[in-house]
Design a protein around this motif. Structure first.
Motif, short mmCIF file in Angstrom:
data_model
loop_
_atom_site.label_atom_id
_atom_site.label_comp_id
_atom_site.label_asym_id
_atom_site.label_seq_id
_atom_site.Cartn_x
_atom_site.Cartn_y
_atom_site.Cartn_z
N GLU A 38 0.81 -1.22 0.00
CA GLU A 38 0.00 0.00 0.00
C GLU A 38 0.85 1.27 0.00
OE1 GLU A 38 -3.31 0.13 2.74
OE2 GLU A 38 -3.41 -2.06 2.78
N TYR A 71 -2.21 8.20 -0.34
CA TYR A 71 -1.56 7.36 -1.35
C TYR A 71 -0.71 8.23 -2.27
CZ TYR A 71 -4.59 3.42 -0.09
OH TYR A 71 -5.23 2.41 0.57
N ASN A 332 -0.42 -2.28 -5.85
CA ASN A 332 -1.15 -1.44 -4.91
C ASN A 332 -2.60 -1.30 -5.36
OD1 ASN A 332 -1.99 0.35 -2.95
ND2 ASN A 332 -0.45 1.91 -3.38
#
Length: 445
Positions: A38, A71, A332
């Protein structure tokens, strides 16, 4: 190489490449079989010109995504040979995580096996997408492989100063459109005493299928279509009465009325844009993305934007837009899904519409967003209404590109050679479309 063999070969190469991508490590929560991380930076490809205002708008949007979600993501802008470079990355077993590309590319990309299916339950904001946008993200199998994040529909740009000079009003139907186009061509609307103006700007080149791309506005408003059907069952439709009527009327603008700019058959959009902003043409059917440029070069006081004149059936216009594609083999996947979800959130939709030069979001696809709350410009509402009430997406089939290109070749030929018979050429086109639909495995039996 024969088209069918070539398509099979390309698909085989991409499938093998992806098999290598997705078997590189054991699954640890990702559905692809790739080890998940992630914290991995999302590689985002956008189909636009490097260094352009459009690239800057996308970077700004992606930076906002990172700030909102945590992110990390990096943008790469590519315009020339985009599809070739994407195929090369597939062959290297190293696809980008996200691709921002035209909605019309969904069928091709899904058929190549480079997309991962999207479960809309994981994309919370998808419940607020317009029905048109939701449908545009589905492939022929009914499954979702893309999340449209920006929409656009065409309207008519028209020289308001020329209308005023000649005592005319903006056209509301095809008959009036021809009358205005003829007046713009014959009655010296710029007052320079020379016969150097034309009624309608037309990108009639075969390059990337521009001729059929532009003509689709007229075909659909006449009740015609390139192909008709749904799912995996389609038939060619260009020899229908409606298509013949639309093609004949459009072709007569060139061959009888002479209201299209000289050289239109060899022009794609850049030189066609220039004919409008330089005062060669007085009307142009195109999308909202041209307003910032025309405001700057021509001047907002010189033109107006009005709904597309109604055809024999209605006022249907081409609808297009950008789509978030989640590429197969990502390490991811949670970041991918978060990206798609955030891009269609009310926050992102509003943020992407801000500015004056270029926009990450043209028209919102989230129905909770009112464009009037972001842009104090009534022209945008004209486009928003056109999309909502009259927008017509190209059908999602395994590959729309060859259908568009074949149609463009025929429309271009009819504009270039006024001795050709319309019905005969359209019948030949239907024969080619039949073979293409058979090749794609979607010809209705």
């Amino acid at each position: 190489m024969h088209t069918k063999m070539k398509a099979a070969a390309v698909l085989g190469v991409v499938t093998l490449a992806l098999a290598g991508c997705t078997s590189a490590a054991p699954a640890t929560g990702g559905g692809s079989g790739v080890k998940q991380d992630e914290d991995a930076v999302l590689e985002v490809w956008t189909r636009t010109t490097p260094g352009s205002a459009s690239e800057a708008a996308t970077i700004r949007q992606v930076e906002a995504f990172t700030e909102a979600t945590g992110y990390k993501a990096e943008v790469t802008a590519i315009f020339d040979d985009f599809e070739t470079k994407l195929a090369q990355r597939a062959g290297q077993k190293d696809l980008p995580d996200i691709v921002l590309n035209d909605v019309s590319q969904l069928g091709t990309m899904q058929t190549q096996g480079i997309l991962r299916e999207i479960d809309l339950k994981d994309v919370e904001n998808s419940k607020d997408l317009s029905p048109q946008a939701l449908e545009a993200g589905q492939a022929v199998d009914g499954k979702t492989y893309g999340i449209p994040y920006s929409a656009q529909a065409n309207a008519l740009y028209i020289r308001s100063d020329w209308l005023q000079k000649l005592g005319l009003k903006a056209p509301t139907n095809w008959d009036e459109m021809l009358e205005v186009a003829t007046a713009f061509t014959q009655n010296d609307p710029d007052g320079n005493g020379q016969a150097d103006t034309y009624g309608l700007a037309v990108p009639g080149s075969t390059k990337r299928g521009y001729a059929s791309w532009y003509f689709s506005n007229f075909l659909w408003s006449a009740g015609g279509d390139f192909i008709s059907g749904s799912g995996d069952e389609w038939l060619p439709s260009m020899s229908s009465d409606e298509a013949v009527e639309a093609t004949t009327w459009f072709r007569d603008l060139q061959c009888k009325a002479g209201v299209i700019q000289p050289g239109a058959v060899s022009m794609d959009t850049p030189p066609t844009n220039e004919t409008f902003e330089s005062g060669v043409t007085g009307m142009y059917v195109t999308g909202p993305y041209m307003m910032p440029r025309f405001d700057k070069v021509l001047g907002a006081d010189k033109y107006e934007v009005v709904p597309m004149p109604e055809g024999p059936k209605d006022d249907s216009v081409l609808a297009e837009g950008g789509t978030v594609y989640l590429m197969a083999g990502s390490e991811n996947e949670k970041g991918q899904t978060a990206f798609a979800d955030w891009y269609i959130s009310p926050e992102a939709q509003k943020f992407g519409m801000e500015g004056t030069e270029a926009f990450a979001i043209q028209l919102p696809v989230n129905e909770k967003v009112d464009i009037a709350e972001v842009r104090d410009d009534a022209r945008w509402q004209t486009f928003a209404t056109a999309y909502k009430e009259s927008g017509h997406y190209a059908p999602t089939i395994p590959s729309w590109t060859p259908v568009r290109q074949m149609s463009a070749d025929t429309i271009n030929a009819l504009l270039a050679d006024c001795s050709l018979d319309v019905e005969e050429e359209l019948t030949k086109l239907d024969g080619k479309l039949t073979a293409e639909l058979l090749t794609q495995g979607i010809l209705k039996q």
